[in-house]
Design a protein around this motif. Structure first.
Motif, short mmCIF file in Angstrom:
data_model
loop_
_atom_site.label_atom_id
_atom_site.label_comp_id
_atom_site.label_asym_id
_atom_site.label_seq_id
_atom_site.Cartn_x
_atom_site.Cartn_y
_atom_site.Cartn_z
N LEU A 306 0.82 -1.20 0.00
CA LEU A 306 0.00 0.00 0.00
C LEU A 306 0.86 1.26 0.00
O LEU A 306 0.52 2.26 -0.64
CB LEU A 306 -0.93 -0.01 1.21
CG LEU A 306 -1.95 -1.16 1.26
CD1 LEU A 306 -2.81 -1.05 2.51
CD2 LEU A 306 -2.83 -1.15 0.01
N ARG A 353 -7.24 -2.66 -3.49
CA ARG A 353 -6.20 -1.72 -3.95
C ARG A 353 -6.73 -0.80 -5.04
O ARG A 353 -6.41 0.40 -5.07
CB ARG A 353 -5.00 -2.51 -4.48
CG ARG A 353 -4.20 -3.25 -3.42
CD ARG A 353 -3.08 -4.06 -4.06
NE ARG A 353 -2.11 -3.18 -4.74
CZ ARG A 353 -1.21 -3.64 -5.61
NH1 ARG A 353 -1.16 -4.93 -5.90
NH2 ARG A 353 -0.37 -2.79 -6.18
N ARG A 356 -9.08 1.70 -3.42
CA ARG A 356 -8.28 2.65 -2.64
C ARG A 356 -7.58 3.65 -3.55
O ARG A 356 -7.52 4.85 -3.25
CB ARG A 356 -7.25 1.89 -1.79
CG ARG A 356 -6.37 2.74 -0.90
CD ARG A 356 -5.48 1.83 -0.06
NE ARG A 356 -4.62 2.61 0.83
CZ ARG A 356 -3.44 3.11 0.50
NH1 ARG A 356 -2.96 2.90 -0.72
NH2 ARG A 356 -2.74 3.81 1.38
#
Length: 366
Positions: A306, A353, A356
């Protein structure tokens, strides 16, 4: 080597290739899109390799191939000594079924994979590629086993194991160049990613044969640091998307993740080695503690992904989400498994992901 054992090992590899090929043909007959078929093919190859290796190893152990391997190594290099010859011979006995299974699974899936993944390697190219990679891997593991075997017991052996791991981490770029046929980028490829690539990190492009990766960061400071990218990505992704992929890998370098991952591994391996060397009776009670540590280390590794995404977002914006969606759709990346299996994943769920990245990019654009 016992001729019967050799024939049995080859027969198991041939059967592995045949099963993979027949199953791949069934995937091709399904009325499903290429992305799903591509993902199924990759999973099929992994299952074929593991199954072929387990069955081949079991058969080899039944014929006592470690003893045969040890005798072979001792005959070729009598100066090694019994312990070193035993370590290398046993390693070879375990590695050969894995090599044959990997080769058989790859060749078995190749006809459909060339269509689904838009790749055009010939059987000869794949055979040469897999043999080169297998040779490099077997030689490296044999050398590691040899070093550990000849080093005295106790802390010297533990230190040798840690040093070997450090050497492997430092030598990963050279290993990837050797086993994945990496080359320098063309002028167009360099121009496509130049904005995301600092002077301290070099780009190498994986060409020829199945890369087994879309992109990876390798090398640690103060040595050379590289980003390896599958050449196919330049054909499948737009410049902005490839740049986002490279920026993600550069983020790993910027935050020292390559070295951090090795440090996390050392944190698990050294205690196990110490217990095995000095208090083997405590090995079983220590395993649950190491398992808990391992789960925590995986959490840290997922967090690193991340953080690298954040670096890519700062340098590529929404292109990161676009690249992940495209690679997911083509089967190059897979959505993470659900349930408890997520605890063992080294990447966060791909859908998370992507969401996000979309959310973060939207916030920064306000």
């Amino acid at each position: 080597m016992n001729p019967v054992a050799a024939l049995a090992t080859l027969a198991i590899a041939a059967l592995t290739g045949l099963v993979v090929h027949l199953r791949a043909r069934r995937y091709g007959a399904d009325e499903r899109g290429d992305p799903e078929t591509a993902g199924n093919l990759r999973r099929l190859q992994r299952v074929g390799v593991v199954a072929g290796w387990l069955v081949g190893t079991a058969v080899g152990l039944g014929f006592d191939t470690p003893t045969t391997g040890t005798a072979l190594v001792a005959g070729v290099a009598p100066w090694l000594g019994a312990a070193a010859a035993g370590a290398v011979g046993t390693g070879l006995a375990l590695a050969v079924p894995a090599v044959l299974a990997a080769l058989a699974a790859r060749l078995g899936a190749l006809p459909l994979q060339r269509t689904v993944e838009r790749l055009t390697p010939t059987y000869g190219e794949v055979l040469r590629f897999e043999l080169e990679r297998a040779t490099a891997s077997v030689v490296g593991l044999s050398l590691a086993a040899l070093v550990v075997a000849v080093v005295p017991d106790g802390w010297p052996r533990i230190g040798a194991a840690v040093a070997l791991g450090a050497g492997a981490t430092l030598g990963t770029p050279a290993w990837l160049v050797l086993t994945h046929r990496a080359r320098r980028p063309t002028g167009a490829e360099t121009a496509a990613v130049a904005a995301a690539l600092p002077d301290s990190v070099s780009l190498l492009v994986v060409e020829g044969g199945p890369a087994g990766l879309s992109a990876v960061a390798a090398g640690v400071a103060p040595g050379p640091r590289y980003v390896f990218v599958d050449a196919t990505l330049f054909a499948l992704l737009g410049d902005a998307e490839v740049r986002a992929v490279v920026a993600h890998e550069v983020g790993h370098h910027r935050h020292g993740h390559v070295a951090a991952r090795y440090a996390l591994l050392v944190g698990a391996v050294v205690p196990l080695l110490a217990v095995a060397e000095f208090a083997p009776s405590l090995l079983v009670p220590v395993l649950p503690v190491v398992a808990v540590y391992g789960l925590g280390a995986l959490v840290a590794v997922r967090r690193m992904e991340l953080t690298a995404d954040d670096h890519a977002l700062a340098n590529g914006g929404a292109a990161l989400a676009d690249s992940l969606e495209t690679l997911l759709g083509l089967g190059y990346l897979r959505a993470a498994a659900g349930g408890p299996a997520r605890l063992l994943a080294v990447h966060p769920p791909l859908i998370d992901r992507i969401e996000r990245a979309r959310s973060t990019d939207g916030q920064t654009g306000q």
